[in-house]
Scaffold this active site. Structure first.
Site: not given
Ligand code: NDP
Ligand code: OXD
Length: 308
Positions: A223, A271
């Site tokens: 993350r 992502h």
């Protein structure tokens, strides 16, 4: 026992069609339909919708992704179970991405991309045999272990680090704060596959980079908030790290003009290491709803105190 699909109409309709086939008695409502909040027991969503209090009888939240930090940060209502997505398709995508990134770093891909742009026909380095390249994975959960399996056939020297002790064939395992130093000191290519928690926020810091061998490289697929951007830039500029492959940043999207966009030692993707396919989500959600209705343990239930 209604299930609310809090996703866009197109994917919602696909998912509902699947759920109707396998769970014909389960009423399913979509975002653009009238819903009775008091009837909702299951919620399928990326983030918590506003005004969660109206779902008085909610029992389970199914995350559309493997990561659930956004739910933990927003606060899951008391008594509601949070379930992260565990799906073979998602796992396979992560295996592909990390294999691509590790092989790319092993074979100096960032350097060759720069050379290509500059029209330079030149060897960047002679890579060591894979057996001498030490790849270390932070996070030995569903995805971390799968990634190690995918890397094994190339012959890399594999290691991993988790919170608790693990035994994995062919992988040197370390754990806890006490194992971190030794793990880092023997890692040439570091892969971060940790969930975002209060303990892992900012973990990819200048201090951590200083503990890696000189000229180590980073693959970050956890993350964005785990990575200290200025510290990474500094480590790349000083040559302490030789390159980084980044799939996650904070914020996302990465703002225009950020140094990562054009950095010659950074490969950046938006992502996409894993992309949730509705066709894959259906079986995972349906199997868990069936387990829940039978009083069995669902797969991927998050422990709120741990944060993952
Ligand atoms: P799991 O919950 O299965 O595994 C998490 C692992 O991290 C466990 O091994 C756990 O240790 C370890 N861990 C957690 N906290 C710590 C800590 N403080 N110190 C050391 N180890 C720790 O998660 P998944 O493998 O399914 O997913 C991992 C993460 O990958 C997700 O949370 C998400 O953030 C990210 N992700 C990114 C995607 C992308 O597209 N870029 C796609 C999917 C996921 P232990 O074994 O001891 O519990
Ligand atoms: C994630 C996912 O958690 O894409 O990032 O599943």
């Amino acid at each position: 026992m209604t299930c609310f699909l809090n996703i866009d109409a197109e994917r919602g309709r696909l998912l509902r069609t699947y759920l109707h086939q396998v769970l014909p008695d389960l009423p399913v409502v979509l975002q653009d339909e009238v819903l009775d909040p008091g009837a909702i027991r299951y919620l399928v969503t990326w983030t918590l919708p506003e005004d969660m209090n109206r779902f008085r009888r909610l029992e389970v939240i199914f995350s559309l992704g493997a990561g659930v930090d956004q739910f933990i940060a927003a606060g899951v209502p008391e008594g509601v179970q949070l379930v992260r997505l565990i799906d073979p398709g998602l796992t396979a995508m992560m295996q592909e991405y990390v294999a691509m990134a590790v092989l790319g770093l092993h074979r100096d891909l960032p350097g060759y991309l720069s050379n290509q742009r500059a029209e330079v026909w030149q060897r960047v380095s002679v890579p060591p045999p894979a057996q001498e390249r030490r790849v270390g994975v932070m996070g030995l959960g569903v995805l971390g272990q799968a990634v190690l399996q995918a890397l094994a056939p190339f012959g890399f020297a594999l290691s991993g680090w988790a919170r608790s002790p693990r035994r994995i064939d062919g992988v040197r395992c370390f754990h806890g704060a006490e194992g971190l130093q030794e793990f880092l000191a023997q890692t040439d290519i570091l892969v971060c596959l940790l969930p975002l928690t209060t303990e892992t926020e900012g973990i990819l810091s200048g201090d951590l980079f200083a503990r890696l061998p000189d000229q180590a490289a980073l693959v970050h697929v956890g993350r964005g908030r785990q990575l200290d951007h200025p510290a990474l830039l500094k480590a790349l500029e000083s040559g302490r790290l030789r390159a980084a492959v980044l799939d996650v940043t904070e914020p996302e999207p990465l703002p225009k003009g950020h140094a990562f966009w054009s950095h010659p030692k950074v490969l950046l993707t938006p992502h996409i290491a894993c992309i949730t396919r509705i066709e894959a989500l259906g079986p995972a959600v349906a199997a868990n709803i069936t387990r829940h209705q039978e009083g069995a343990q669902m797969e991927g239930v998050v422990e709120p105190q741990r944060g993952y």
